[in-house]
Design an enzyme around this catalytic site. Structure first.
Site: not given
Ligand code: OSB
Ligand code: MG
Length: 369
Positions: A135, A161, A163, A188, A213, A238, A262, A290
């Site tokens: 991510s 991915k 953001k 995302d 996402e 999510d 998650k 994650g």
């Molecule tokens: O939205 O998936 C998410 C990290 C912290 C809170 C929300 C998210 C995320 C990530 C990183 O996208 C996922 C990871 O590498 O652990």
């Molecule tokens: Mg997410």
């Protein structure tokens, strides 16, 4: 199994690079660990709540307090405690799913260590490794973004991915496609958009993304259903998926064709498996999200992500993507995959020295005799 002692540990672990999302920038992980001791075995778990209530309403300090003051006291004194009994025993406490998930995970780890069974075997894992994606946070410039993505691709990550948020969406996606071609790519938004952006988000369709996402508020299932009708990119949820029931309802409403799982967000690994089962029955693919976990949370997530319905690449990256020093033996992707731990329970334990370096607070929760 009976809980003989319980301790909450707070760690401060610096991230190797700032991680910027639409809800803020993380430079470190404020980690909450739960350590349980029973006569048969010890159990470890990581609570995924973040330092501030920005991704979800939970946050580390609140999770710490609710575990110590409201959750563990409901389990003390249960003589034949098992992981399956945790959710029923905690059902009187409303919400606080991440806190409940950590408590159940610690009990489950102790139970499985005592039985000599791995979490993967217990959950029904069928894959020896998990496909590892990464991510990528919001960057200040396209140039620095492309540099970061190039580094992750060189490290072998099998999926990227990005953001996104309003003002940082079409351009970074277009630039990533231009630079790296047909790589597995998804985005995302962490709920940064509103319904009025639907037409704009449809412009992502031309980039052949695996999914988009959580573009909208977690409670706005109808907006996601409306978007799903006008875009060709699969819509993934999510934040909205807080339980197996929420997954069932969202799928029935036509709000998503993919689900990010998650365990913390849904209240535990047992509920996470039920989310997996509901999605599998509906023909909806799932993948492992994650929460910037240390090796303790990551080990458990790998076991879940090895279930057969996890058909899309995970957000489970190697330790080095997050931390200069993880608190367990580091996880490392090999050819874009990370091996599922095979030892009893979650299969890893904190390394005493690494743990000592980053522990800033400990609270033992008194068990009445
Ligand atoms: O939205 O998936 C998410 C990290 C912290 C809170 C929300 C998210 C995320 C990530 C990183 O996208 C996922 C990871 O590498 O652990
Ligand atoms: Mg997410």
């Amino acid at each position: 199994m009976k809980i003989e002692s319980a301790e909450l540990l707070r760690l401060e672990v610096p991230l190797v690079a700032p991680f910027r999302t639409s809800f803020g920038t993380q430079t470190r992980r404020d980690v909450l660990l739960l350590h349980l001791v029973t006569a048969e075995a010890e159990g470890w778990a990581e609570c995924v709540a973040m330092e501030d209530p920005l991704y979800s309403s939970e946050y580390t300090e609140a999770a710490h307090r609710v575990i110590a003051d409201h959750l563990l006291p409901r389990l003390f004194g249960i003589p034949d405690l098992t992981a399956a009994g945790v959710a029923p025993a905690l059902a009187g406490v409303r919400g606080h799913r991440m806190a409940k998930a950590a408590v159940e995970a610690a009990v489950l780890d102790a139970q499985l260590r005592a039985a000599g069974l791995s979490l993967g075997e217990y959950l029904g894992a069928t894959q020896p490794q998990v496909v590892s994606g990464v991510s990528v946070g919001i960057h200040d410039s396209l140039e620095s973004l492309l540099g970061t993505v190039a580094g992750y691709l060189a490290d072998g990550y099998a999926r990227i991915k990005l953001k996104i948020e309003p003002g940082w969406d079409l351009e970074p996606v277009a630039a990533t496609r231009r630079e790296f071609g047909d790589i597995p790519l998804q985005v995302d938004a962490n709920a940064a958009y509103t319904r009025s952006h639907a037409r704009h988000l449809a412009r992502l369709d031309e980039f052949g993304l695996l999914l988009i996402e959580q573009p909208f508020d977690e409670e706005d299932i109808a907006a996601h259903a409306e978007l799903s009708r006008i875009v060709t990119t699969p819509v993934c949820l999510d934040e909205s998926i807080v339980s197996a029931r929420a997954a069932f309802d969202a799928i029935r409403a036509g709000a998503c064709s993919v689900v990010n799982i998650k365990p913390g967000r849904v209240g535990g690994y047992l509920e996470a498996r039920r989310v997996h089962d509901v999605c599998a029955a509906a023909g909806v693919g799932v993948w492992a999200g994650g929460m910037l976990e240390t090796g303790i949370g990551r080990a458990a997530n790998l076991a879940l992500a090895a279930l057969p319905g996890f058909t899309l690449p995970s957000d489970i990256s190697g330790s080095a993507r997050y931390f200069a020093q993880d608190i367990t033996e580091p996880f490392e992707p090999v050819d874009g995959r990370i091996a599922v731990p095979a030892g009893p329970g979650i299969g890893v334990s904190p390394l005493p020295e690494a743990l000592a370096t980053c522990t800033v607070r400990r609270e033992s929760v008194p068990v009445p005799s």
